[in-house]
Scaffold this motif. Sequence first.
Motif, PDB file in Angstrom:
ATOM      1  N   CYS A 258      47.295  36.624  41.018  1.00 26.15           N
ATOM      2  CA  CYS A 258      46.630  37.937  41.006  1.00 26.15           C
ATOM      3  C   CYS A 258      47.416  39.319  41.110  1.00 26.15           C
ATOM      4  N   LEU A 259      47.389  40.017  40.110  1.00 21.24           N
ATOM      5  CA  LEU A 259      48.261  41.291  40.401  1.00 21.24           C
ATOM      6  C   LEU A 259      47.261  42.537  40.045  1.00 21.24           C
ATOM      7  N   GLU A 260      46.985  43.205  41.056  1.00 24.21           N
ATOM      8  CA  GLU A 260      46.208  44.552  41.079  1.00 24.21           C
ATOM      9  C   GLU A 260      47.085  45.952  41.102  1.00 24.21           C
ATOM     10  N   VAL A 261      46.679  46.915  40.700  1.00 22.72           N
ATOM     11  CA  VAL A 261      47.138  47.918  40.744  1.00 22.72           C
ATOM     12  C   VAL A 261      46.064  48.863  41.301  1.00 22.72           C
ATOM     13  N   ILE A 262      46.276  49.830  42.271  1.00 25.28           N
ATOM     14  CA  ILE A 262      45.181  50.780  42.731  1.00 25.28           C
ATOM     15  C   ILE A 262      45.736  52.083  42.856  1.00 25.28           C
ATOM     16  N   GLN A 263      44.835  52.914  42.586  1.00 32.74           N
ATOM     17  CA  GLN A 263      44.957  54.606  42.681  1.00 32.74           C
ATOM     18  C   GLN A 263      43.820  55.236  43.117  1.00 32.74           C
ATOM     19  N   GLY A 264      44.153  56.254  43.747  1.00 30.23           N
ATOM     20  CA  GLY A 264      43.197  57.350  44.230  1.00 30.23           C
ATOM     21  C   GLY A 264      42.343  56.403  45.510  1.00 30.23           C
ATOM     22  N   ALA A 270      41.725  40.795  47.248  1.00 28.38           N
ATOM     23  CA  ALA A 270      42.120  39.615  46.511  1.00 28.38           C
ATOM     24  C   ALA A 270      42.327  38.343  47.275  1.00 28.38           C
ATOM     25  N   VAL A 271      41.550  37.293  47.113  1.00 32.17           N
ATOM     26  CA  VAL A 271      41.859  36.019  47.999  1.00 32.17           C
ATOM     27  C   VAL A 271      42.151  34.966  47.189  1.00 32.17           C
ATOM     28  N   PRO A 272      43.191  34.509  47.162  1.00 27.20           N
ATOM     29  CA  PRO A 272      43.686  33.093  46.338  1.00 27.20           C
ATOM     30  C   PRO A 272      43.463  31.898  47.482  1.00 27.20           C
ATOM     31  N   ILE A 273      42.340  31.132  46.993  1.00 27.91           N
ATOM     32  CA  ILE A 273      42.350  29.910  48.102  1.00 27.91           C
ATOM     33  C   ILE A 273      42.752  28.640  47.224  1.00 27.91           C
ATOM     34  N   ILE A 274      43.629  28.138  47.930  1.00 33.37           N
ATOM     35  CA  ILE A 274      44.259  26.632  47.376  1.00 33.37           C
ATOM     36  C   ILE A 274      43.906  25.579  48.423  1.00 33.37           C
ATOM     37  N   GLU A 286      50.044  33.453  44.313  1.00 34.28           N
ATOM     38  CA  GLU A 286      50.712  34.707  44.237  1.00 34.28           C
ATOM     39  C   GLU A 286      49.726  35.824  44.382  1.00 34.28           C
ATOM     40  N   ALA A 287      49.620  36.765  44.999  1.00 37.02           N
ATOM     41  CA  ALA A 287      48.609  37.785  45.081  1.00 37.02           C
ATOM     42  C   ALA A 287      49.382  39.211  45.428  1.00 37.02           C
ATOM     43  N   ALA A 288      49.258  40.130  44.502  1.00 39.16           N
ATOM     44  CA  ALA A 288      49.842  41.520  45.033  1.00 39.16           C
ATOM     45  C   ALA A 288      48.826  42.570  44.738  1.00 39.16           C
ATOM     46  N   ILE A 289      48.785  43.423  45.801  1.00 41.10           N
ATOM     47  CA  ILE A 289      47.906  44.709  45.200  1.00 41.10           C
ATOM     48  C   ILE A 289      48.901  45.890  45.705  1.00 41.10           C
TER      49      ILE A 289
END
Lengths: 320, 246
Positions: A258-264, A270-274, A286-289
């Motif tokens: 999960c890749l997230e881009v935030i602005q404002g 984001a929760v990856p569950i394995i 992998e998760a990145a915000i």
Amino acid sequence: MSQITLNTLPSEIKDMDAAYSAAGGDAAVLHDHELASLVISGSKVLNANGVEGIVLETQETEHGVDVKLTIKKGYKIPHPVHLCFGLIPQDGLQEIMMNFVAEEDAAVELVAHCTFPNAIKIIHRMEAQMHVGKNASLKYTETHFHGPYGGAQVIPRAKVKIEEGGSYYNNFSLVSGRVGSLEFDYDVDAEKDSVCEMVTKVYGKKDDKIRIMEKVSLNGENARSVIKSRLAITENAESEFRGITEGHAPRSRGHVDCLEVIQGNAKAEAVPIIRVDNPLAKVTHEAAIGCVDKKEVETLMARGLEEDDAIDTIVKGMLA
Amino acid sequence: MSYILSVKNLVLSRDGKKILRGVNLEVGDREIHSIIGANGAGKSTLAYTLMGLQGYEQDEGSLIFNGEDITKLSITERAKKGITLAWQEPARFEGLKVRDYLAIGAKGDGGVTEEELKEALRKVDLKPEKYLDREVGEALSGGERKRIELASIITMKPKLAILDEPDSGIDVVSLKEIVNLIQTFKENGASVLVITHRKEIAAASDKASLMCEGVILRSGDPLEISEFFKNRCIPCDSRVSPPKAA
Ligand SMILES: Nc1ncnc2c1ncn2[C@@H]1O[C@H](COP(=O)(O)OP(=O)(O)OP(=O)(O)O)[C@@H](O)[C@H]1O
Ligand SMILES: [Mg+2]
């Protein structure tokens, strides 16, 4: 099956064609008798055209349509099947019950556009059962357009079963116009030697609310899956992502990305569950915000773009 | 000789540490000017400060480009005046196609033709049919991304191209192509400020400057400067007595 056009006014067809185009589709494919297609406006079937190897059944209901689409055993459908679901008015409810079956050794690509160009108070609910038979392949691409007002509440839910050796690809995209509210929930069971790939791309603005829940259970030996999510949110939008992958069988492999881009003032979670209960299974995540990468922005600025245009170019690339 | 860029007494600190300690540098019109110097000398920092990157706002000194003070200008404004930069480590752009990336720099002056895109890729020795529709993302190797970044500068047609180690990560065989490329920039009317550790590139320059611990120690004939760097600077003299700018 042959073309059925049920007591439909030409203006309704024209409106849906326009809405289909607004969602990024090419309306000509809906009128090509060589191609399988299904067009549903509100609770009305405007067009249902099958081709050899496909059985398409529809039943209009109070607020929508029940659809059963079967790809017969061994048929590899050469051209994509085009589906269009829409509501032209500003308000209303549309409930689509879908049952997709790709029988053993069948292969098909479904290209769906869901379009609510004038949505101010619209609810679109989709409940899908998808069955991918032994060694069959189902590729499902769904592109949404909810118009500029943020007045759509969209709830797609699916239960997917992939039999031995089958493959399932799902691609969901909602990147132009507003989202409104999205509650996406897909649950996949993957048997021996099957492949599952799910990609979601969503761009949220203003006060859009995005909830994405994707789950894959790798039940059979050597089953493989990827859950990939790309979200961009800006202004006051909010997103919540849950990507669950369970490895229950030897040599099953799963990955959540999960890749997230935030602005404002946007807020993202984001929760990856394995979960793994077989020592020979392997599931990774992998998760990145974060904000848009500074070097990418500065590179495009150094080629002459204004900062906002640079950010826009980068986000659109990520969601392409 | 008229100068396209003149840097006077440039001072810059980062996180409280003085990195540029009074840089003086002049780059001539249509001049290939190489900057050489040891790791950590401040070469990349100088490049970033010239481009106006965030966090590289100078403490003191002036930057004159084409007769105009650009000290207060943003990156975009500097780019629009004709300055651009190729990074030592280029960025990755997930999902952005090579063709769209190459077209960005040409937006200001009426866009770019398909043939110009292809020609730019050929200049950096990449087959257009193989690369135009690929992503400038993870699937490209570091060397490929460097070439594509250089191609994006070709289509931009800048007045001053600042190239930070265009040779790093590029195989030796291709060094000649990089030298040719730098010469093409010059033939097209641009000046090139190239940071390099390779004597082949320094040798192809009109002029070179030696940077050491945040200052330009001396400028002049590229071969002389390279020799001086090789014989006198390693180990750096300045560790014994502080360097005096030439
Ligand atoms: N944010 C920072 N805070 C403190 N020191 C920094 C910072 N950024 C860079 N430096 C230091 O500034 C010095 C110059 O770095 P710079 O990257 O400009 O060197 P360079 O000449 O380009 O070296 P190389 O040949 O290795 O590329 C280095 O000593 C580096 O550690
Ligand atoms: Mg450097």
